[in-house]
Design an enzyme around this catalytic site. Structure first.
Site, mmCIF file in Angstrom:
data_model
loop_
_atom_site.group_PDB
_atom_site.id
_atom_site.type_symbol
_atom_site.label_atom_id
_atom_site.label_comp_id
_atom_site.label_asym_id
_atom_site.label_seq_id
_atom_site.Cartn_x
_atom_site.Cartn_y
_atom_site.Cartn_z
ATOM 1 N N TYR A 98 -2.611 -1.328 10.340
ATOM 2 C CA TYR A 98 -2.539 -1.952 8.506
ATOM 3 C C TYR A 98 -0.809 -0.915 8.477
ATOM 4 O O TYR A 98 -0.760 -1.268 7.476
ATOM 5 C CB TYR A 98 -4.071 -0.673 8.469
ATOM 6 C CG TYR A 98 -4.043 -0.884 6.745
ATOM 7 C CD1 TYR A 98 -4.553 -1.471 6.093
ATOM 8 C CD2 TYR A 98 -2.887 -0.147 5.721
ATOM 9 C CE1 TYR A 98 -4.601 -2.689 4.532
ATOM 10 C CE2 TYR A 98 -3.425 -0.040 4.775
ATOM 11 C CZ TYR A 98 -4.292 -1.370 4.195
ATOM 12 O OH TYR A 98 -3.730 -1.631 3.033
ATOM 13 N N SER B 128 0.826 -1.268 0.084
ATOM 14 C CA SER B 128 -0.403 0.171 -0.284
ATOM 15 C C SER B 128 1.147 1.180 0.274
ATOM 16 O O SER B 128 2.026 1.069 0.322
ATOM 17 C CB SER B 128 -1.062 0.044 1.134
ATOM 18 O OG SER B 128 -1.458 1.087 1.767
#
Length: 257
Positions: free
Chosen positions: A152, A139
């Site tokens: 995350y 990401s």
């Protein structure tokens, strides 16, 4: 590039980014294994539809990426894994001092620890075949940070670091390992969030997309699952044979800021 004769295993691939990548790999000729933690008629129908559309073999295998044994069993059940795309992931947002421990544990397990287990199981198959590609879907948050997303961001940074380690361990073999770092991608999950966000901010759809969802994405355009599939295919190509241990950002300029 034709991927005919190759088998690709894509974790977390019954929707969104994973499904988009699976479709593009199949269109390039690869046999594909779809995966998620459910086991429904709809899951198997997705695989059947890909087979019908592309003329490749597509299968669905249930495996819970929060459980190490099931991660490894997924690869074993696939029987072959020339291309491994580690995509499975979940999200939860909260301040770090209020972050639920069970949510932390689940995010670390699914987003990062699963990558360890599937890669460890797949590398012997790749070595036996004399060729392999590991593509980890990290990401933009694997390279930068935002508040309230501790688990995350920790997991995605870990995936980027693990990609480098796997690349170094396989550097003298015909195996590569890289991480793709998407920004915001227009998936069904994101699409579902738009109406509620419009109400919350009192904005029209295009305002919400430009000024809220894509506030950190300079292009002001979503990345697409097809683009991520194309990037994955490139990393499987001969042109990318010396690309290993790095990240490719598909983020509209997010990490250039």
């Amino acid at each position: 590039m034709s991927l005919k004769g190759k088998t690709a295993v894509i974790t977390g691939s019954n929707s969104g980014i994973g499904l988009g990548i699976a479709r593009e790999l199949a269109r390039a000729g690869a046999d594909v294994v779809l995966n998620s933690f459910t086991d429904t008629e709809a899951d198997h129908a997705l695989a059947a539809a890909i087979s019908k559309e592309t003329g490749t073999t597509a299968r669905y295998i249930k495996a819970d990426m929060s459980k190490g044994t099931e991660c490894r069993d997924l690869i074993a059940q696939a029987g072959r894994c020339d291309i491994l795309v580690n995509n499975a992931g979940i999200q939860f947002v909260a301040p770090i001092d209020e972050f639920p421990v069970d949510k932390w544990d689940a995010i670390i397990a699914i987003n990062m620890t699963s990558v360890f287990h599937t890669t460890a199981a797949a590398l012997p198959m790749m070595r036996a075949a004399g060729w392999g590609r590991v593509v980890n879907i990290a990401s933009a948050h694997g390279l930068t940070a935002s508040p309230f997303k501790a688990a995350y961001i920790a997991a995605k940074h870990g995936v980027v670091g693990m990609s480098k380690t796997v690349a170094l361990e396989t550097a003298e073999e015909p195996i590569t390992c890289n991480a793709i770092c998407p920004g915001y991608v227009l998936t069904p999950l994101v699409e579902e969030q738009i109406p509620n966000t419009m109400k919350e901010y009192g904005m029209e759809r295009e305002e919400v997309i430009r000024n809220v969802l894509l506030a950190r994405q300079p292009s002001k355009e979503f990345a697409t699952t097809e683009q991520l599939g194309g990037t994955t295919i490139f990393l499987c190509s001969d042109a990318a044979a010396q690309i290993t241990g790095t990240t490719i950002s598909v983020d509209g300029g997010w990490t250039a800021l």
